[in-house]
Design a protein around this motif. Sequence first.
Motif, PDB file in Angstrom:
ATOM      1  N   THR A 101       0.850  -1.181   0.000  1.00 37.17           N
ATOM      2  CA  THR A 101       0.000   0.000   0.000  1.00 37.17           C
ATOM      3  C   THR A 101       0.886   1.231   0.000  1.00 37.17           C
ATOM      4  O   THR A 101       1.977   1.202   0.550  1.00 37.17           O
ATOM      5  N   ASP A 113      -8.437   4.211   6.602  1.00 36.71           N
ATOM      6  CA  ASP A 113      -8.010   3.297   5.538  1.00 36.71           C
ATOM      7  C   ASP A 113      -7.818   3.991   4.201  1.00 36.71           C
ATOM      8  O   ASP A 113      -7.062   3.517   3.368  1.00 36.71           O
ATOM      9  N   SER A 114      -8.497   5.120   3.981  1.00 39.96           N
ATOM     10  CA  SER A 114      -8.437   5.765   2.674  1.00 39.96           C
ATOM     11  C   SER A 114      -7.702   7.102   2.658  1.00 39.96           C
ATOM     12  O   SER A 114      -7.273   7.556   1.596  1.00 39.96           O
ATOM     13  N   THR A 115      -7.538   7.732   3.814  1.00 38.60           N
ATOM     14  CA  THR A 115      -6.923   9.066   3.868  1.00 38.60           C
ATOM     15  C   THR A 115      -6.149   9.244   5.168  1.00 38.60           C
ATOM     16  O   THR A 115      -6.594   8.801   6.222  1.00 38.60           O
ATOM     17  N   ALA A 143      -3.828  10.491   0.047  1.00 46.58           N
ATOM     18  CA  ALA A 143      -4.741   9.442  -0.411  1.00 46.58           C
ATOM     19  C   ALA A 143      -4.009   8.114  -0.288  1.00 46.58           C
ATOM     20  O   ALA A 143      -2.848   7.999  -0.666  1.00 46.58           O
ATOM     21  N   ARG A 153      -4.458   1.298  -2.566  1.00 46.61           N
ATOM     22  CA  ARG A 153      -4.341  -0.151  -2.395  1.00 46.61           C
ATOM     23  C   ARG A 153      -3.793  -0.740  -3.694  1.00 46.61           C
ATOM     24  O   ARG A 153      -3.924  -0.129  -4.754  1.00 46.61           O
TER      25      ARG A 153
END
Length: 160
Positions: free
Chosen positions: A85, A116-118, A141, A144
Amino acid sequence: MISRAAESLWARSLTLDEIRRRYLGGCDRHLGVELTAIGPDWLEGRVPATDKMRDPYGDNYGGAVAILAEALGSIAANLCLADDTRGVGQSLEVHHFLPVTSGPITGRALPVSITDSTHVWRIELRDGAETLVSTASLAMAILRPRTLLVTPSSSSGEGE
């Protein structure tokens, strides 16, 4: 969100020298950005206030401060992530309060929000006298690994 129970925020167990070799790139190395210390949820670094980073009035260019802030926040965010990631800069906001005319500019990146995203990181930047000269907020950001989608061929085999 940020876990306060964890001993360290970092997912990647690297020494400061390993972090330097892995993450400091062209622009930040060209300006002389150095990583100086790491803690359980913070990363510190500095950039020298040299003549090549001064405007015609002798003040430090705000862009040099922004590069230090971006480097510290970006590296810190990526240290929180598994090897498959990565985080990429989404936005950087820098507020300059005072000009820097001498000494190095030091920065410390601290997490504001980690999902998890930012990720959002706050970077405080100080002059050689430890006076707060700028603050920055960096949003990252989190990307994945891409999954390759395989679709059936549209060819029916007719006419072959």
